[in-house]
Design a protein around this motif. Structure first.
Motif, mmCIF file in Angstrom:
data_model
loop_
_atom_site.group_PDB
_atom_site.id
_atom_site.type_symbol
_atom_site.label_atom_id
_atom_site.label_comp_id
_atom_site.label_asym_id
_atom_site.label_seq_id
_atom_site.Cartn_x
_atom_site.Cartn_y
_atom_site.Cartn_z
ATOM 1 N N VAL A 19 16.390 11.409 38.648
ATOM 2 C CA VAL A 19 15.305 10.650 38.010
ATOM 3 C C VAL A 19 14.831 9.536 38.945
ATOM 4 O O VAL A 19 13.626 9.338 39.130
ATOM 5 N N VAL B 150 19.019 10.013 32.064
ATOM 6 C CA VAL B 150 17.661 9.452 31.991
ATOM 7 C C VAL B 150 17.748 7.936 31.801
ATOM 8 O O VAL B 150 17.007 7.170 32.444
ATOM 9 N N ALA C 49 13.675 16.388 33.857
ATOM 10 C CA ALA C 49 15.110 16.088 34.018
ATOM 11 C C ALA C 49 15.921 16.805 32.938
ATOM 12 O O ALA C 49 16.961 17.417 33.228
#
Lengths: 385, 231
Positions: free
Chosen positions: A32, A321, A354
């Motif tokens: 990310v 995340v 992701a």
């Protein structure tokens, strides 16, 4: 029922599950952060070039990602006069020469981008929301002199103030006469000096890096660019969207590199999930035998193990995340201090990407353990202690 | 009616072929308890595994109401076990990550029964076996006798025709063992076929029919059982 069972199975070994999820989180988080750099750069370029760039940018030859980010001046100076001579024919309202020079230092604080512009040019005409924070802007009589106005970010980053000398080479230095800023980052991160002064300092009298053109009808920029190309076949004419396109191309090249690095982290994460699931299947062989004995089909065990791998990956991805978001904030803090730009951005498509990657990772790493679980022999499994 | 016809099992090992069960035929009657006795390694568990469809025979067939189990694939055999067979094992074999009622409800879940219904039936079965206060206890929080009663309740979850019990009292104290055996005999009295593998001669004496195995072969039962070994 299967998800509840999968969840219970994972929490049977909380430390192992947490460590595996952490491994995935780190892998997804790093992905990310890496990929958010591309998203951030796209956003930054779109806002900077899209709002304040010239109507047309002129380069020597074609402008592409592989060759055009160097600051080597290539445009012969006579093209400035040639373009000015064609102004009325093509509705050109302003022709601005630009000489760029990047002076690299060992640290960001010692690295500077010099922009040589005609001192007579009012910078407020070139940059939206341009303002002088301290001192003054360039004046026509500064041409040929060693004076500079510096962007507010440069001043902050390199701890420069009015009156200080900026040394470009052994013989040439520039006195800071103004600190300026604008609503975008180009000026904020540059040192603007008179064009002839920079030419003298660099020993380049007859070349320019770029020429920018303002048009009477900016909406016809693409059409005019084509017409100009016919007149000046050695030059390249780029509209704002062309420039953005080339920058996008450059970002894409870095995307591949960043994705490659991320993939390594993801592969390590996938191996961790596969290892955890294989260990889990091995440890639970007897339990799987019982489940099969009381009537579960092989595909039930297949689905159960796969669900566990997916659940593990999904939880890891969510944590990743969040971790990536925190990392991105840290990267942006550093970048804002250094160059006044937020270079990382977490977009919905990146979050979706992701999580999708983690889903595929879970699926792939769970397949072999799931096949193994589905293929156990009941009597043998139940005989295991 | 569960019927074994010329059922045999042999294992091919590096050291040679081992005949774990020699051709075996028998009709297991409904509403009766059949005890399978024999010394260790005599083939009792092999026979039980074959009858219950947990293992495939080398030859012969197992017929349940005329349908040959040995001809079914893995999925079909699983479905048959789910709907027609119930299991009680010596070491209980509960699923440790599920509590008592979830263990009982598990086989019902495999049939697709909705959660409210399977929960209600699990509660009913556990209460029947005196575990109404232990519904939410996980296996490690239950005594051996309680675990075996949970296993009994699970075996009955889908109302099976045949109950297989492999040394069901082997890990229990005498009181708990008696309670479990009483429950198994009650199930036979309800009309189910109950097949018990055991070393327990007292249990065998109570059984309606006794099969004695030695070296993988049906043979004469010990005289103290007072029953013919080969019907």
């Amino acid at each position: 029922m299967i998800w509840q069972l999968a969840s219970n199975s994972l929490w049977r070994r909380p430390i192992r599950t947490s460590l595996t999820a952490l491994g995935i989180a780190v892998a997804v988080g790093s992905m990310v952060i890496f990929l958010s750099l591309g998203e951030g750069l796209r956003k930054a370029f779109a806002s900077q070039i899209g709002s304040i760039g010239p109507d047309l940018q002129v380069s020597f030859g074609d402008f592409d990602a592989s060759t055009s980010f160097t600051t080597l001046p290539e445009i012969p100076l006579h093209y400035l006069d040639d373009l000015q001579a064609q102004s009325s024919r093509f509705g050109i309202t302003r022709v601005t020469p630009l000489l760029s020079h990047f002076r690299a230092g060992l640290s960001p604080g010692n690295s500077f981008v010099f922009q040589g512009l005609p001192a007579s040019e009012d910078l407020a005409n070139l940059f939206i929301d341009f303002q002088v924070d301290a001192g003054r802007s360039l004046r026509a009589d500064d041409e040929g002199k060693g004076v500079a106005v510096i962007g507010a970010q440069v001043a902050k980053r390199s701890q420069l103030e009015l009156g200080k000398q900026l040394r470009l080479s052994g013989d040439y230095s520039f006195e800071i006469v103004g600190i300026v800023s604008s609503s975008e980052g180009i000026v904020d991160n540059s040192i603007v000096v008179p064009l002839t002064s920079l030419q003298a300092a660099l020993g380049i009298k007859d070349k320019l890096s770029f020429i920018t053109l303002d048009l009477e009808e900016p909406a016809r920029a693409a059409e005019i660019a084509t017409q100009l190309k016919e007149v000046f076949p050695n030059l390249g004419f780029q509209t704002r969207s062309d420039v953005l396109g080339v920058l996008e191309q450059g970002v894409r090249i870095t995307d591949v590199v960043r994705l490659g690095i991320s993939t390594i982290a993801l592969i390590v994460g996938a191996i961790a999930v596969a290892n955890t699931m294989m260990m889990s299947v091995f440890e639970r062989t007897r339990e799987f035998g019982i489940v099969r004995a009381i009537g579960a089909r092989p595909r039930f065990l297949f689905a159960l193990v796969l669900s566990e791998a997916l659940l593990l990956s999904f939880v890891g991805a969510l944590a990743g995340v969040i971790l990536g978001r925190l990392g991105m904030i840290a990267v942006n803090n550093i970048a804002t201090n250094l160059i006044g730009l937020e270079v990382a951005a977490l977009t919905p498509r990146l979050v979706l990407f992701a999580i999708s990657v983690a889903f595929v990772m879970g699926l792939m790493s769970g397949l072999i353990p799931a096949f193994r679980a589905a293929r156990i022999t009941i009597a043998t499994a139940m005989a295991r202690e | 009616m569960l019927r074994a016809q010329e059922l045999s099992k042999r294992y091919v090992l590096a050291s040679g072929t081992v005949q774990a069960l020699k051709p075996f035929s028998y009709d297991f009657s409904p509403a009766k308890v059949t005890a399978i006795l024999g010394p260790s390694g005599s083939g009792k568990s092999t026979l039980l595994n074959l009858l219950a469809g947990l293992d495939s025979p080398s030859s012969g067939s197992i017929l349940l109401d005329g349908n040959d189990l040995s001809q079914l694939n893995e999925s079909a055999r699983a479905e048959l076990r789910l709907k027609y067979f119930g299991f009680v094992f010596q070491s209980f074999n509960l699923i440790n990550i599920l509590n008592a009622w979830q263990n009982v409800a598990f086989p019902m879940g495999l049939t697709g029964l909705k959660q409210e219904k399977r929960k209600a039936r699990a509660f009913e079965l556990l209460s029947h076996f005196g575990l109404g206060e232990r519904l939410y206890h996980f296996p490690h929080k239950l005594s051996g006798g309680e675990r075996q009663r949970v296993a009994l309740a699970r075996a009955l979850a889908n109302n099976p025709e045949v109950i297989f019990a492999d040394e069901p009292t082997g890990n229990l104290d005498s009181k708990s063992g008696a309670m479990v055996l009483d429950a198994l005999f009650e199930l036979a009295a309800e009309g189910r076929t109950v097949i018990i593998v055991t070393h327990n001669l007292e249990l065998a004496k109570r059984a309606d029919e006794v099969i004695f195995l030695k070296d993988g072969e049906l043979t004469n039962a010990p005289v103290e059982l007072g029953q013919p070994a080969i019907p």
